[in-house]
Design an enzyme around this catalytic site. Structure first.
Site, PDB file in Angstrom:
ATOM      1  N   ARG A 212      68.668 -71.688  26.615  1.00  8.76           N
ATOM      2  CA  ARG A 212      68.547 -70.409  25.965  1.00  8.76           C
ATOM      3  C   ARG A 212      68.354 -70.902  24.389  1.00  8.76           C
ATOM      4  O   ARG A 212      67.519 -70.099  23.754  1.00  8.76           O
ATOM      5  CB  ARG A 212      70.014 -69.552  25.901  1.00  8.76           C
ATOM      6  CG  ARG A 212      70.151 -69.010  27.450  1.00  8.76           C
ATOM      7  CD  ARG A 212      71.291 -67.933  27.424  1.00  8.76           C
ATOM      8  NE  ARG A 212      72.549 -68.394  27.727  1.00  8.76           N
ATOM      9  CZ  ARG A 212      73.149 -68.165  29.035  1.00  8.76           C
ATOM     10  NH1 ARG A 212      72.546 -67.708  29.822  1.00  8.76           N
ATOM     11  NH2 ARG A 212      74.487 -68.731  28.893  1.00  8.76           N
ATOM     12  N   ASP A 298      64.040 -67.154  35.972  1.00  8.88           N
ATOM     13  CA  ASP A 298      65.238 -67.911  36.362  1.00  8.88           C
ATOM     14  C   ASP A 298      66.015 -67.304  37.359  1.00  8.88           C
ATOM     15  O   ASP A 298      67.023 -66.703  37.240  1.00  8.88           O
ATOM     16  CB  ASP A 298      66.352 -68.097  35.123  1.00  8.88           C
ATOM     17  CG  ASP A 298      67.821 -68.626  35.528  1.00  8.88           C
ATOM     18  OD1 ASP A 298      67.693 -69.505  36.278  1.00  8.88           O
ATOM     19  OD2 ASP A 298      68.561 -68.205  34.829  1.00  8.88           O
ATOM     20  N   CYS A 338      67.895 -73.310  40.627  1.00  8.81           N
ATOM     21  CA  CYS A 338      69.197 -73.688  40.475  1.00  8.81           C
ATOM     22  C   CYS A 338      69.740 -74.284  41.961  1.00  8.81           C
ATOM     23  O   CYS A 338      70.822 -74.249  42.319  1.00  8.81           O
ATOM     24  CB  CYS A 338      70.120 -72.867  40.020  1.00  8.81           C
ATOM     25  SG  CYS A 338      69.988 -71.183  40.632  1.00  8.81           S
TER      26      CYS A 338
HETATM   27  N1  SAH Z   1      68.828 -65.806  33.931  1.00  7.92           N
HETATM   28  C1  SAH Z   1      70.289 -65.263  34.064  1.00  7.92           C
HETATM   29  C2  SAH Z   1      70.611 -65.726  35.433  1.00  7.92           C
HETATM   30  C3  SAH Z   1      69.932 -65.280  36.837  1.00  7.92           C
HETATM   31  S1  SAH Z   1      70.844 -64.966  38.207  1.00  7.92           S
HETATM   32  C4  SAH Z   1      71.120 -65.894  32.962  1.00  7.92           C
HETATM   33  O1  SAH Z   1      70.624 -66.504  32.091  1.00  7.92           O
HETATM   34  O2  SAH Z   1      72.222 -65.666  33.063  1.00  7.92           O
HETATM   35  C5  SAH Z   1      69.884 -64.397  39.364  1.00  7.92           C
HETATM   36  C6  SAH Z   1      69.535 -62.765  38.848  1.00  7.92           C
HETATM   37  O3  SAH Z   1      68.450 -62.610  39.817  1.00  7.92           O
HETATM   38  C7  SAH Z   1      70.714 -62.078  39.501  1.00  7.92           C
HETATM   39  O4  SAH Z   1      71.217 -61.084  38.519  1.00  7.92           O
HETATM   40  C8  SAH Z   1      70.133 -61.109  40.571  1.00  7.92           C
HETATM   41  O5  SAH Z   1      70.635 -59.724  40.541  1.00  7.92           O
HETATM   42  C9  SAH Z   1      68.607 -61.112  40.212  1.00  7.92           C
HETATM   43  N2  SAH Z   1      67.796 -60.967  41.496  1.00  7.92           N
HETATM   44  C10 SAH Z   1      67.964 -61.527  42.828  1.00  7.92           C
HETATM   45  N3  SAH Z   1      66.566 -61.186  43.384  1.00  7.92           N
HETATM   46  C11 SAH Z   1      65.759 -60.551  42.566  1.00  7.92           C
HETATM   47  C12 SAH Z   1      64.623 -60.014  42.608  1.00  7.92           C
HETATM   48  N4  SAH Z   1      64.057 -60.094  43.890  1.00  7.92           N
HETATM   49  N5  SAH Z   1      63.912 -59.160  41.592  1.00  7.92           N
HETATM   50  C13 SAH Z   1      64.704 -59.078  40.421  1.00  7.92           C
HETATM   51  N6  SAH Z   1      65.867 -59.839  40.154  1.00  7.92           N
HETATM   52  C14 SAH Z   1      66.673 -60.374  41.239  1.00  7.92           C
END
Ligand code: SAH
Length: 394
Positions: A212, A298, A338
């Site tokens: 970040r 992500d 991840c």
């Molecule tokens: N980038 C974030 C962590 C991502 S965790 C950080 O820095 O904290 C993954 C996220 O993807 C979760 O919040 C989940 O709700 C979302 N997610 C999962 N499948 C998804 C989809 N098909 N479209 C959009 N969001 C999704």
């Protein structure tokens, strides 16, 4: 009382002698029939020489070694391990007035297989991934209070979703010490509401801190799209970095609400930011070309197990392909995986295939990984899970 003994087959001590902490069920020659899930056991080679002491678990990984060369854990075991983990975070410069949010224990990486501890100000969130650590949770909580410099006043235990369900432990999420007294943590001078009560994992993805911070440096004057935003971590840094606009997308309405709250906390009323409660693939398909010149991908782990690698790679290829199709020329793409089962080579190949198919000219600017408070025990390469690429797309 001394521990029950698990004896290995001849030659199966090799990996333990190299300090890899897992004993697989196939390596075991004999063990008493009354060993219980989560029990502390001593592991020996076939001749009876002590290899180490660890937690027993029913399953393919049968013992997770906590201490090599000993036949039992001393009373100060957790205190010693936690002190050493804390000293490393001090060395890393993570404990500062403008940063009170970090991972204190990263399982095998801190020689505590099955245990995760994240620190948010004066609250520690403890997560057990093994029955042994579940049973040890109160010892862990007590040991955390023995490090005065850590100033931990509350310990919240959150293992409802991380323990093997077959173990029937029915863990309750609860405060083992203290109680709720606020949930704002500071990361690199930015404030975040951490929802350890209802949020995913321990409430925040501490592992993206350095990435970040790097994103912040690329944000000035750019139109930023943060896909899978969860708590909006990347978005808040992009705002501070001087982005022209930031759009944050997540399919969970709770995540979108958390992102809104975190933007409000740091940049109240700032019109540059917008959230979108929608599916990421749909958003990327529907959006116009050239709309964004900084995109973050992500997603959650697409391959949680080895059996899912093939489909996971298809997912990464598809997702990155959509970003390559739409990102403005001269744009920057931060893309992550991840999934522990997917190696950095596999991930890079998936992203390369997507780039080749899009016909865009793509250069790798940075190769990213998990930060130093998520260390990898050199004997346990399986501890490496987060990988990312920063790409320049023409
Ligand atoms: N980038 C974030 C962590 C991502 S965790 C950080 O820095 O904290 C993954 C996220 O993807 C979760 O919040 C989940 O709700 C979302 N997610 C999962 N499948 C998804 C989809 N098909 N479209 C959009 N969001 C999704």
């Amino acid at each position: 009382m001394s521990n029950k003994i698990i004896k290995l087959k001849p030659g199966k001590e090799e990996s333990l002698l190299r300090h890899h902490p897992w004993v697989f069920s196939g390596a075991i020659a004999s063990m008493p029939s009354d060993i219980e899930e989560g029990e502390e056991v001593t592991v020996t080679d076939n001749k009876g020489n002590v290899l180490g002491v660890g937690h027993y678990q029913i399953g393919s990984i049968t013992v997770r070694i906590l201490e090599f060369g000993k036949d039992s854990l001393s009373d100060d075991f957790f205190e010693r391990r936690l002190r050493s983990a804390f000293a490393l975070r001090q060395t890393l410069g993570l404990i500062r007035p403008d940063n009170n949010c970090f991972r204190l224990v990263h399982g095998e990486g801190d020689f505590l297989p099955g245990l995760v501890v994240d620190i948010y100000g004066d609250t520690a969130v403890v997560q057990a991934h093994s029955p042994g650590m579940h049973f040890a949770r109160r010892k862990v909580a007590d040991a955390l209070t023995l490090i005065p410099e850590a100033r931990i006043r509350n310990v919240y235990y959150k293992s409802e979703t991380t323990l093997p369900y077959k173990a029937h432990l029915d863990p309750e999420n609860e405060y083992l010490i203290g109680s709720y007294d606020g949930n704002i943590a500071i990361e690199n001078g930015l404030q975040f509401n951490i929802d350890w009560l209802k949020g995913q994992k321990t409430g925040f993805f501490v592992d993206q801190r350095e990435n970040r911070a790097l994103l912040e440096k690329f944000s000035k004057g750019r139109k930023v799209l943060n896909m899978f935003c969860y708590t909006g971590g990347f978005s808040v840094y992009a705002m501070r970095g001087g982005a022209l606009s930031v759009d944050s997308v997540d399919s969970s309405s709770k995540a979108v609400a958390l992102t809104d709250a975190n933007i409000d906390l740091n940049f109240p009323g700032d019109p540059r930011h917008h959230t979108h409660d929608t599916d990421a693939f749909k958003f990327l398909t529907d959006m116009k070309k050239d709309e964004y010149d900084l995109i973050i991908l992500d997603p959650p782990a697409f391959a949680k197990h080895r059996s899912a690698i093939k489909n996971g790679l298809i997912g990464y290829r598809k997702l990155n392909g959509k970003a390559f199709d739409k990102i403005k020329s001269g744009g920057i793409l931060f893309t992550f995986s991840c999934s522990q089962a997917i190696t950095k080579e596999m991930f890079r190949l998936a992203v390369f295939s997507a780039a080749a198919k899009s016909g865009r000219k793509v250069r790798i600017l940075h190769q990213l990984s998990q930060p130093a408070d998520h260390p990898v025990d050199i004997s346990h390469p399986e501890g490496e899970y987060l990988k990312g690429l920063v790409l320049y797309v023409e």
